[in-house]
Design an enzyme around this catalytic site. Structure first.
Site, PDB file in Angstrom:
ATOM      1  N   THR A   1       0.830  -1.193   0.000  1.00 53.27           N
ATOM      2  CA  THR A   1       0.000   0.000   0.000  1.00 53.27           C
ATOM      3  C   THR A   1       0.868   1.248   0.000  1.00 53.27           C
ATOM      4  OG1 THR A   1      -1.768  -1.084   1.195  1.00 53.27           O
ATOM      5  CG2 THR A   1      -1.567   1.269   1.541  1.00 53.27           C
TER       6      THR A   1
ATOM      7  N   ARG B   1     -14.243  -7.224  -0.196  1.00 49.16           N
ATOM      8  CA  ARG B   1     -13.653  -6.749   1.061  1.00 49.16           C
ATOM      9  C   ARG B   1     -13.105  -5.325   0.849  1.00 49.16           C
ATOM     10  NH1 ARG B   1      -8.200  -4.907   2.507  1.00 49.16           N
ATOM     11  NH2 ARG B   1      -7.872  -5.359   4.689  1.00 49.16           N
TER      12      ARG B   1
ATOM     13  N   GLY C   1     -10.905  -2.295   2.618  1.00 48.01           N
ATOM     14  CA  GLY C   1      -9.940  -2.116   3.700  1.00 48.01           C
ATOM     15  C   GLY C   1      -9.927  -0.709   4.261  1.00 48.01           C
ATOM     16  N   ASP C   2      -9.008  -0.513   5.189  1.00 47.05           N
ATOM     17  CA  ASP C   2      -8.894   0.769   5.898  1.00 47.05           C
ATOM     18  C   ASP C   2      -8.507   1.928   4.984  1.00 47.05           C
ATOM     19  OD1 ASP C   2      -6.347  -0.683   5.681  1.00 47.05           O
ATOM     20  OD2 ASP C   2      -5.512   1.100   6.648  1.00 47.05           O
TER      21      ASP C   2
ATOM     22  N   THR D   1      -0.552   1.738   6.961  1.00 47.99           N
ATOM     23  CA  THR D   1      -0.337   0.520   6.186  1.00 47.99           C
ATOM     24  C   THR D   1      -0.171  -0.653   7.139  1.00 47.99           C
ATOM     25  OG1 THR D   1       1.013  -0.606   4.535  1.00 47.99           O
ATOM     26  CG2 THR D   1       2.165   0.968   5.944  1.00 47.99           C
ATOM     27  N   GLY D   2      -0.699  -1.801   6.738  1.00 48.62           N
ATOM     28  CA  GLY D   2      -0.727  -2.977   7.595  1.00 48.62           C
ATOM     29  C   GLY D   2      -2.092  -3.610   7.423  1.00 48.62           C
TER      30      GLY D   2
ATOM     31  N   GLY E   1      -5.624  -4.019   7.390  1.00 45.01           N
ATOM     32  CA  GLY E   1      -6.638  -2.987   7.524  1.00 45.01           C
ATOM     33  C   GLY E   1      -7.700  -3.244   8.564  1.00 45.01           C
TER      34      GLY E   1
END
Ligand code: ASP
Length: 246
Positions: free
Chosen positions: A174, A202, A204-205, A225-226, A228
């Site tokens: 990301t 899905r 994500g964050d 980042t990681g 989410g």
């Protein structure tokens, strides 16, 4: 006058030393330097933080090394679904898109959502229609294909695992940028293909304001980042801002 600043990231995860060599490392470093310089030039020439973060992220979306735009990872169906968000710390205006499969630069469309609609987040056909109406380029699925992401997908799929972009094989993840401009205004932008082998649908964050992306002139600008799911549960980007708001 404020001193401008910009920070970018190319994703979370661990690239094992065994999967890295000097040539690869140089490629990654140079790509990050190229992306940050694009935003930095805008800032020192008096441009806005918003332009700086959008252009740095757009550059990384065009670079197949990163898990955003062109180099996006694969869903469990072998497709691409990209999320992106941008936020202007001046007025808390924000825009986001989710599940984009044929928009070349999701960050540009997120900006269009922010600037040209009354909404914050769009997905589906109306987001694509908005892209066409605003001259945001579309691209077919071959444009988003990269062999290394495909190999990651095959690998993750065989193990029935959902992985961060770096977890299985070398590659950046990301992307995000935060900046402050000469007028002291803040902005944040984040873009991603998500996680390898994620379920189609899905989100994500990175697409969710306050989870993976946030900017407020009063406090800070954040791009996460990681995995989410953690950032969404923790409303992390907003939480960081809230903790600074004393
Ligand atoms: N945060 C992204 C997501 O969960 C993944 C990443 O940062 O690499 O979609």
């Amino acid at each position: 006058m404020n001193r401008p600043a910009i920070a970018i990231h190319g994703g979370a995860g661990t690239i094992l030393k065994s999967q890295m060599n000097e040539e690869k490392e140089l490629l990654y470093r140079n790509s990050l330097i190229e992306a940050i310089n694009i935003g930095w030039r805008i800032l020192i020439e008096g441009g806005t933080a918003l332009d700086a973060v959008a252009e740095s992220v757009r550059n990384m979306e065009d670079n197949p090394l990163f898990n955003a735009g062109r180099g996006s990872v694969f869903t469990s169906d072998g497709t691409h679904e990209m999320d992106a968000a941008i936020m202007d710390g001046r007025d808390l205006n924000a825009g986001a898109v989710a599940l984009m499969c044929n928009v070349k630069n999701p960050i540009l469309l997120a900006r269009v959502v922010m600037e040209n609609t009354h909404h914050v987040m769009l997905c589906g056909d109306s987001a694509v229609k908005l892209a066409v109406e605003n001259n945001v380029d579309l691209a077919d699925k071959d444009y988003f294909f990269t062999q290394s992401r495909y190999d990651q997908y095959v690998n993750a799929s065989a193990k029935d695992k959902i992985t961060l972009d770096h977890s299985s094989e070398g590659g950046h993840g990301t992307v995000g940028a935060v900046a402050v401009d000469k007028s002291g205004h803040l902005a944040a932008a984040t873009s991603t293909g998500g996680m390898t082998n994620k379920k189609p649908g899905r989100i994500g964050d990175s697409a969710i304001i306050g989870a993976g992306n946030y900017a407020n002139n009063k406090t800070c600008a954040v791009s996460c980042t990681g995995q989410g799911e953690y950032f969404m549960r923790g409303v992390t980007a907003f939480d960081v801002s809230a903790m600074m708001d004393f």
